[in-house]
Write an enzyme that holds these catalytic residues in place. Structure first.
Site, PDB file in Angstrom:
ATOM      1  N   CYS A 190      85.713   5.024 -20.104  1.00 30.70           N
ATOM      2  CA  CYS A 190      84.540   4.158 -19.923  1.00 30.70           C
ATOM      3  C   CYS A 190      84.812   3.043 -18.917  1.00 30.70           C
ATOM      4  CB  CYS A 190      84.116   3.535 -21.248  1.00 30.70           C
ATOM      5  SG  CYS A 190      83.281   4.684 -22.342  1.00 30.70           S
TER       6      CYS A 190
ATOM      7  N   ASP B 152      75.792 -11.305 -27.036  1.00 31.99           N
ATOM      8  CA  ASP B 152      76.479 -10.168 -27.648  1.00 31.99           C
ATOM      9  C   ASP B 152      77.950 -10.189 -27.243  1.00 31.99           C
ATOM     10  OD1 ASP B 152      77.384  -7.265 -28.020  1.00 31.99           O
ATOM     11  OD2 ASP B 152      75.325  -7.138 -28.758  1.00 31.99           O
ATOM     12  N   GLY B 153      78.831  -9.862 -28.174  1.00 30.41           N
ATOM     13  CA  GLY B 153      80.252  -9.810 -27.852  1.00 30.41           C
ATOM     14  C   GLY B 153      80.596  -8.746 -26.830  1.00 30.41           C
ATOM     15  N   HIS B 154      79.761  -7.725 -26.715  1.00 28.23           N
ATOM     16  CA  HIS B 154      80.009  -6.637 -25.761  1.00 28.23           C
ATOM     17  C   HIS B 154      78.909  -6.639 -24.708  1.00 28.23           C
ATOM     18  CE1 HIS B 154      81.172  -2.938 -23.933  1.00 28.23           C
ATOM     19  NE2 HIS B 154      81.885  -2.490 -24.938  1.00 28.23           N
TER      20      HIS B 154
ATOM     21  N   CYS C  78      82.383   6.683 -27.405  1.00 32.76           N
ATOM     22  CA  CYS C  78      81.736   6.014 -26.272  1.00 32.76           C
ATOM     23  C   CYS C  78      81.922   6.794 -24.976  1.00 32.76           C
ATOM     24  CB  CYS C  78      82.298   4.599 -26.106  1.00 32.76           C
ATOM     25  SG  CYS C  78      84.095   4.514 -26.018  1.00 32.76           S
ATOM     26  N   CYS C  79      83.080   7.471 -24.836  1.00 27.54           N
ATOM     27  CA  CYS C  79      83.394   8.068 -23.528  1.00 27.54           C
ATOM     28  C   CYS C  79      82.614   9.352 -23.197  1.00 27.54           C
ATOM     29  CB  CYS C  79      84.891   8.318 -23.400  1.00 27.54           C
ATOM     30  SG  CYS C  79      85.924   6.846 -23.592  1.00 27.54           S
TER      31      CYS C  79
ATOM     32  N   GLU D 124      92.196  -3.074 -26.047  1.00 28.80           N
ATOM     33  CA  GLU D 124      91.673  -2.251 -24.930  1.00 28.80           C
ATOM     34  C   GLU D 124      91.520  -3.129 -23.693  1.00 28.80           C
ATOM     35  OE1 GLU D 124      88.076  -0.740 -26.999  1.00 28.80           O
ATOM     36  OE2 GLU D 124      89.171   1.156 -27.131  1.00 28.80           O
TER      37      GLU D 124
HETATM   38 ZN   LIG Z   1      84.900   4.839 -23.921  1.00 26.48          ZN
END
Ligand SMILES: [Zn+2]
Length: 631
Positions: free
Chosen positions: A323, A191-193, A396-397, A305
């Site tokens: 995050c 996975d890229g993340h 996401c945060c 990021e």
């Molecule tokens: Zn985040």
């Protein structure tokens, strides 16, 4: 001391470690900033998050995947992960405060996920609804394993919190599919993340099923082989530029690198791979020395990021995603458990009270995605990034913040073969290895921390207390005598060994004298500037507290610093620091901003007033800076 790992109710339960974590409910936090954050998390943030699960599309998307209702997919391809993090936050909160609302949220979500899940175990609402022909075909940016990782973490949390195993059933069916495809059948995709690696190891710890650990190891070993197809951001972005063991410094997307490191330490610990662990420590040392903001924040670039180059740490353009602070705490916690060294607890503290705490408004209803160290009057990337917001299109945060706050008790103390170690100082109660300790303190505003043994197991054992690197003089007073200066061991802890009896007490006094901090001379963006710290708190200057234009103020070299307690609207009772400063002559407003001349007019004496950085942006949203020029 007894081994608690078999029944840890918390995010991490390594099967082997120098320090062993406690359950969330083994530590009660009564007040102080952490107690306050837990209170607003429960009363304001989590209810807001639960509401957003419908509004943001996270739950409706899964209903579409289940063939229920109509409408179209909303949000990003990783929208499911918002729900998973929200479930995890609720599960850990349930450990502290059992609540039927949480139980039914977890049960209903598990039922929905179960209906949405394909018979083969696959589960991702975006790919099922929008791109069913592309399942596992675009792993470089699909976030399918990333989402699976958050599902697994939520399921582990629900199981450990006593909220049933329905969610665990869903997560295991998906994890088993990943094992079949990417381990047994030999698909080398990654996975890229990063994120699923650390989750798979925790699933292994919970279930004892070794294939989860082996898949995590394979995914880590497969990085750096060019297996991630182009993301359009280059191979550094997803840490695919070098094999993990060879990479010397953190690169690319900060959150991806930091989640990857959590998985690297987990795999290293569970497989006894000292070389892999050493590679993570090497990158940690480079990160701390060259790529860390004073707040503990990570990520110097909005573009990608990403981490910047070494010493590229601009205050105004710092990205410091919330995050990334959370992921850093996850990584440091794993390194602390693996090595027992206080430097990791020191960085957790710096990150927690500064980069992380700043993410949330004083009332728990607004969040930062990006946490810069300076805000100019007109510097707004757009309205989206300028001030804290209730929610984000890419959210996401907020739920990530909530899951960390509800599990904070897990990060306070540990047990080891020799006794109990205290890493973070909070008022409350610690139950560890058969001992019960009462902790009284006004930390971090006051440096005195008093430990009273309420009950103790028989025999000798050691109470280890972290001596923060910032405390220039630390003393200990005990019934046996004192105060005496504490000199920490090479591991950064002071050890007090005795046959403890109920009623025994020791008092730790940390030095909270406010201090002027200067940047490393290679950080070009900060040259000629200084910042103020007091204890673990980094300070900042907001325009609202100054009686002149903040950008015309400069600190006097060797500035005298005074602490002042004050009640501030939107913040409450807090400790400010006043510093001797000068007001510089007005700067020219026209022509090129470069000159061969020097400021001719004399500067006037002034006072600059600083507030804790984490409490900024709770009033008028004006100009702010952590780093001030020196006159
Ligand atoms: Zn985040």
């Amino acid at each position: 001391m007894s081994d608690l790992t078999g029944r840890v109710r918390g995010p991490l339960a390594p099967s082997t470690a120098v320090q062993r974590p406690l359950s969330i409910d083994d530590v009660e936090i009564h007040g102080g900033p952490l107690g306050r954050w837990q209170q607003i998390n429960r009363e304001a943030s989590i209810p807001l998050g639960l509401e957003q699960m419908e509004k943001s599309g996270a739950a409706p998307n899964l209903r579409l995947a289940a063939g229920e209702g109509d409408g179209t997919f909303q949000g990003y391809r990783f929208q499911d992960s918002d729900l998973y993090k929200q479930l995890e936050a609720v599960a850990w909160e349930h450990c502290r405060h059992p609540d039927e609302t949480y139980r039914s949220f977890v049960a209903e979500s598990a039922a929905l996920l179960s209906r949405a899940q394909r018979p083969d175990g696959y589960l991702n609402s975006h790919y099922q609804v929008v791109k069913p022909d592309q399942i596992f075909a675009e792993l470089e940016y699909s976030h399918e394993m990333y989402c699976a990782g958050h599902l697994v973490q939520a399921a582990v949390a629900a199981a450990r919190a006593g909220l049933g195993e329905d969610l665990l059933g869903v997560a295991r069916r998906f994890a088993d599919l990943l094992v079949r495809r990417f381990l047994v059948d030999g698909d080398d995709g990654i996975d890229g993340h990063a994120e699923v690696e650390t989750a798979l190891v925790e699933l292994y710890r919970l279930t004892g099923e070794r294939p989860y650990l082996e898949l995590a190891r394979k995914l880590i070993d497969n990085r750096g082989k060019g297996l991630i197809k182009s993301t359009g951001m280059g191979p550094l972005y997803a840490q695919d530029h070098l094999p993990v063991r060879e990479a010397a410094t953190p690169v690319g997307h900060a959150v991806r690198q930091l989640y990857l490191e959590a998985g690297v330490v987990d795999v290293a610990v569970e497989t006894g791979d000292a070389g892999l662990l050493a590679s993570s420590v090497r990158r940690w040392e480079d990160l701390v020395a060259t790529k860390t903001s004073i707040t503990g924040g990570h990520g110097s670039r909005h573009d990608g990021e990403a981490f910047g180059e070494r010493y590229e740490l601009p205050p105004d353009r710092a990205y410091n995603e919330s995050c990334a602070a959370i992921a850093s705490i996850h990584w440091n916690w794993r390194l602390l458990l693996a090595t027992g060294h206080a430097r990791y607890a020191d960085l957790i503290e710096r990150t927690l009270y500064n980069a992380f705490a700043a993410s949330t408004s004083g009332d728990g209803t607004r969040f930062f995605y990006v946490n810069p160290l300076q805000r100019r009057a007109d510097l707004f990337e757009d309205a989206y990034l300028g001030r804290r917001r209730e929610w984000f299109a890419c959210a996401c945060c907020p739920p990530n913040i909530m899951r960390l706050v509800s599990s904070l008790g897990h990060y306070v103390a540990t047990t080891g073969d020799e006794g109990v170690s205290v890493h973070q100082y909070v008022p409350g109660v610690i139950r560890a290895g058969g001992a019960v300790l009462d902790v009284e303190t006004g930390y971090p505003w006051d440096g005195r921390v008093r430990f009273t043994v309420r009950s103790a197991p028989g025999g000798e054992w050691t109470l280890r207390l972290r001596v923060p690197a910032w405390s220039s003089t630390t003393t200990l007073t005990s019934d046996a005598g004192g105060p005496r200066e504490l000199v920490p061991g090479a591991d950064g802890y002071a050890a007090i060994r005795r046959e403890w009896q109920a009623g025994d007490a020791v008092t730790l006094d940390l030095d909270l004298t406010p201090r002027i901090v200067r940047p490393h001379r290679r950080i070009d963006a900060l040259r000629g500037c200084a910042a103020i710290e007091r204890g673990p708190i980094v300070y900042c200057f907001e325009q609202i507290d100054q009686d002149t234009d903040l950008d015309d103020l400069a600190l006097t070299p060797g500035a005298a610093l005074r602490t002042v307690e004050r009640d501030l609207p939107g913040i409450g009772r807090t400790v400010l620091v006043e510093a001797d400063a000068v007001r510089l002559p007005p700067a020219p407003a026209h022509g090129l901003p470069y000159t061969t001349g020097t400021d001719a007019a004399p500067a006037a004496r002034a006072t600059a007033t600083a507030v804790p950085y984490y409490q900024w942006d709770n009033r008028d949203g004006g100009v702010m800076r952590v780093w001030m020029p020196l006159a």
